[in-house]
Motif scaffolding. Structure first.
Motif, PDB file in Angstrom:
ATOM      1  N   GLN A 150       0.834  -1.200   0.000  1.00 14.83           N
ATOM      2  CA  GLN A 150       0.000   0.000   0.000  1.00 14.83           C
ATOM      3  C   GLN A 150       0.870   1.253   0.000  1.00 14.83           C
ATOM      4  OE1 GLN A 150      -2.784   0.365   3.310  1.00 14.83           O
ATOM      5  NE2 GLN A 150      -4.373   0.853   1.856  1.00 14.83           N
ATOM      6  N   ASP A 151       0.479   2.209  -0.830  1.00 17.13           N
ATOM      7  CA  ASP A 151       1.295   3.391  -1.078  1.00 17.13           C
ATOM      8  C   ASP A 151       1.214   4.402   0.060  1.00 17.13           C
ATOM      9  OD1 ASP A 151       2.930   5.075  -2.778  1.00 17.13           O
ATOM     10  OD2 ASP A 151       1.159   6.299  -3.071  1.00 17.13           O
ATOM     11  N   ILE A 152       2.334   5.085   0.298  1.00 16.63           N
ATOM     12  CA  ILE A 152       2.356   6.279   1.125  1.00 16.63           C
ATOM     13  C   ILE A 152       2.979   7.391   0.275  1.00 16.63           C
ATOM     14  CG2 ILE A 152       2.557   4.986   3.274  1.00 16.63           C
ATOM     15  CD1 ILE A 152       5.514   5.845   3.358  1.00 16.63           C
ATOM     16  N   ASN A 153       2.805   8.627   0.687  1.00 15.41           N
ATOM     17  CA  ASN A 153       3.332   9.750  -0.085  1.00 15.41           C
ATOM     18  C   ASN A 153       4.807   9.958   0.265  1.00 15.41           C
ATOM     19  OD1 ASN A 153       3.403  11.943  -1.820  1.00 15.41           O
ATOM     20  ND2 ASN A 153       2.687  13.380  -0.266  1.00 15.41           N
ATOM     21  N   ASP A 154       5.660   9.215  -0.410  1.00 16.48           N
ATOM     22  CA  ASP A 154       7.089   9.292  -0.113  1.00 16.48           C
ATOM     23  C   ASP A 154       7.933   9.711  -1.315  1.00 16.48           C
ATOM     24  OD1 ASP A 154       6.557   6.951  -1.493  1.00 16.48           O
ATOM     25  OD2 ASP A 154       8.074   5.780  -0.467  1.00 16.48           O
ATOM     26  N   ASN A 155       7.273  10.172  -2.386  1.00 12.74           N
ATOM     27  CA  ASN A 155       8.003  10.610  -3.574  1.00 12.74           C
ATOM     28  C   ASN A 155       7.539  11.996  -3.994  1.00 12.74           C
ATOM     29  OD1 ASN A 155       9.637   8.130  -4.691  1.00 12.74           O
ATOM     30  ND2 ASN A 155       7.651   7.324  -4.031  1.00 12.74           N
ATOM     31  N   PRO A 156       8.440  12.964  -4.091  1.00 14.87           N
ATOM     32  CA  PRO A 156       8.048  14.307  -4.540  1.00 14.87           C
ATOM     33  C   PRO A 156       7.893  14.340  -6.060  1.00 14.87           C
ATOM     34  CG  PRO A 156      10.401  14.244  -4.128  1.00 14.87           C
ATOM     35  CD  PRO A 156       9.873  12.902  -3.709  1.00 14.87           C
ATOM     36  N   PRO A 157       7.119  15.267  -6.579  1.00 14.39           N
ATOM     37  CA  PRO A 157       7.014  15.424  -8.035  1.00 14.39           C
ATOM     38  C   PRO A 157       8.369  15.827  -8.629  1.00 14.39           C
ATOM     39  CG  PRO A 157       5.259  16.597  -6.901  1.00 14.39           C
ATOM     40  CD  PRO A 157       6.236  16.191  -5.860  1.00 14.39           C
ATOM     41  N   GLN A 158       8.602  15.359  -9.846  1.00 16.82           N
ATOM     42  CA  GLN A 158       9.850  15.686 -10.533  1.00 16.82           C
ATOM     43  C   GLN A 158       9.562  16.128 -11.958  1.00 16.82           C
ATOM     44  OE1 GLN A 158      12.360  12.210 -10.263  1.00 16.82           O
ATOM     45  NE2 GLN A 158      13.012  12.682  -8.174  1.00 16.82           N
ATOM     46  N   PHE A 159      10.303  17.150 -12.391  1.00 14.74           N
ATOM     47  CA  PHE A 159      10.239  17.611 -13.778  1.00 14.74           C
ATOM     48  C   PHE A 159      11.403  16.959 -14.523  1.00 14.74           C
ATOM     49  CE2 PHE A 159       7.954  20.851 -11.423  1.00 14.74           C
ATOM     50  CZ  PHE A 159       6.874  21.136 -12.250  1.00 14.74           C
ATOM     51  N   ILE A 160      11.131  15.830 -15.141  1.00 11.97           N
ATOM     52  CA  ILE A 160      12.193  15.059 -15.767  1.00 11.97           C
ATOM     53  C   ILE A 160      12.800  15.814 -16.955  1.00 11.97           C
ATOM     54  CG2 ILE A 160      12.772  12.845 -16.829  1.00 11.97           C
ATOM     55  CD1 ILE A 160      11.935  12.664 -13.903  1.00 11.97           C
ATOM     56  N   GLU A 161      11.980  16.569 -17.690  1.00 14.01           N
ATOM     57  CA  GLU A 161      12.440  17.211 -18.922  1.00 14.01           C
ATOM     58  C   GLU A 161      12.968  18.623 -18.703  1.00 14.01           C
ATOM     59  OE1 GLU A 161       9.176  17.058 -21.598  1.00 14.01           O
ATOM     60  OE2 GLU A 161       9.069  14.870 -21.625  1.00 14.01           O
ATOM     61  N   GLY A 162      12.913  19.127 -17.471  1.00 11.30           N
ATOM     62  CA  GLY A 162      13.358  20.506 -17.232  1.00 11.30           C
ATOM     63  C   GLY A 162      14.872  20.622 -17.175  1.00 11.30           C
ATOM     64  N   PRO A 163      15.399  21.856 -17.205  1.00 13.06           N
ATOM     65  CA  PRO A 163      14.670  23.126 -17.352  1.00 13.06           C
ATOM     66  C   PRO A 163      14.130  23.311 -18.772  1.00 13.06           C
ATOM     67  CG  PRO A 163      17.025  23.526 -17.328  1.00 13.06           C
ATOM     68  CD  PRO A 163      16.849  22.061 -17.063  1.00 13.06           C
ATOM     69  N   TYR A 164      13.094  24.149 -18.863  1.00  8.82           N
ATOM     70  CA  TYR A 164      12.364  24.310 -20.119  1.00  8.82           C
ATOM     71  C   TYR A 164      12.704  25.659 -20.768  1.00  8.82           C
ATOM     72  CZ  TYR A 164       9.419  20.449 -18.485  1.00  8.82           C
ATOM     73  OH  TYR A 164       8.963  19.247 -18.048  1.00  8.82           O
TER      74      TYR A 164
END
Length: 280
Positions: free
Chosen positions: A160-174
């Protein structure tokens, strides 16, 4: 003579009454006797050793295994192994000769089963992003002969998932561009963040976008992450380049969510908005 006639009439009515009392009970009892005899005959035709429909239903075999779907919380660690759930077979009615056996993914290393009670424990910390579910097989065998008492049954343990990963901008910087003097709402570019948490369970991967730097010149749609012009009359000859900082926050943007940022360099492209001038 009149008195004697009355006596004869009274005797006649008495005789008729006696006849009616004697005959009517036998005539009314006859159908009941016949009905009783019919029921006895029908009962005699039913085989004595044949179970009724209700008895057949009660003697129907039960399903061998009973359990709920099992979950284990990711990243959970403690001094003791984590109880995931319990397996139970209807053969287990206090028989000490029954032994539970576990096989499959992680059996014996990640998951262990109490061979007497059927309790399953997670022995180590799990990460849903590495593996989201495990398929295992349970079986009950005779402790003395090691012979199976019923076929093996397959089940799944989900992490079961917990919130342990922050969002990431893989293609940045733009980088983006838009013509100078563009109207408010003109599209510049679009950014995209990813979240490794489970997108189905809860809001751990529900992202909301916002602009941290770049106002009042630009805005961003919080759902689609499209950056748009927010100020009319931007002139390339006055300023050609803008640095915009975008944030993506999970948990739907609520407090306690994790966030990640990226930068977008926006360039104003030239349009023919200046007439030629003679410097002298």
């Amino acid at each position: 003579m009149l008195k004697r006639g009355e006596e004869m009439q009274r005797d006649l009515w008495t005789s008729l009454l006696l006849v009616w009392i004697t005959c009517v009970p036998y005539s009314s009892m006859a159908p009941l006797n016949n009905q009783s005899q019919s029921l006895q005959t029908a009962s005699a035709m039913i085989p004595r050793n044949r179970p009724s429909e209700g008895q057949r239903i009660l003697s129907r075999a039960k399903r061998g295994w009973v359990w709920n779907q099992m979950f284990v919380l990711e990243e959970f660690s403690g001094p003791d192994p984590i109880l995931v759930g319990r397996l139970h077979t209807d053969l287990d009615v206090g028989n000490k000769n029954i032994k539970y056996v576990l096989a499959g993914e992680g059996a014996g290393t990640i998951f262990a089963i109490n061979e007497r009670t059927g309790d399953i424990h997670a022995m180590k910390r799990l990460d849903r992003e590495e593996k989201a579910e495990y398929t295992l097989t349970a079986q009950v065998i005779d402790r003395d002969s090691n012979q199976p008492l019923e076929p093996p049954s397959e089940f799944i343990i989900k992490v079961q998932d917990i919130n342990d990963n922050p969002p990431q901008f893989i293609e940045g910087p733009y980088k983006g561009s838009v013509p100078e003097m563009s109207q408010v709402g003109a599209s510049v570019t679009r950014v995209t963040a990813t979240d490794a948490d489970d997108p189905v369970y809860g809001n751990s991967a529900k992202l909301v976008y916002s602009i941290l730097e770049g106002q009042p010149y630009f805005s961003i749609d919080q759902t689609t992450a499209i950056i748009r012009v927010a100020l009319a009359g931007m002139d390339r000859e006055m300023r050609e380049e803008y640095l915009v900082v975008i944030q993506a926050k999970d948990m739907g943007g609520h407090m306690g969510g994790l966030s990640g940022t990226t930068t977008v360099t926006v360039t104003l492209t030239d349009i023919n908005d200046n007439p030629p001038k003679f410097t002298k």
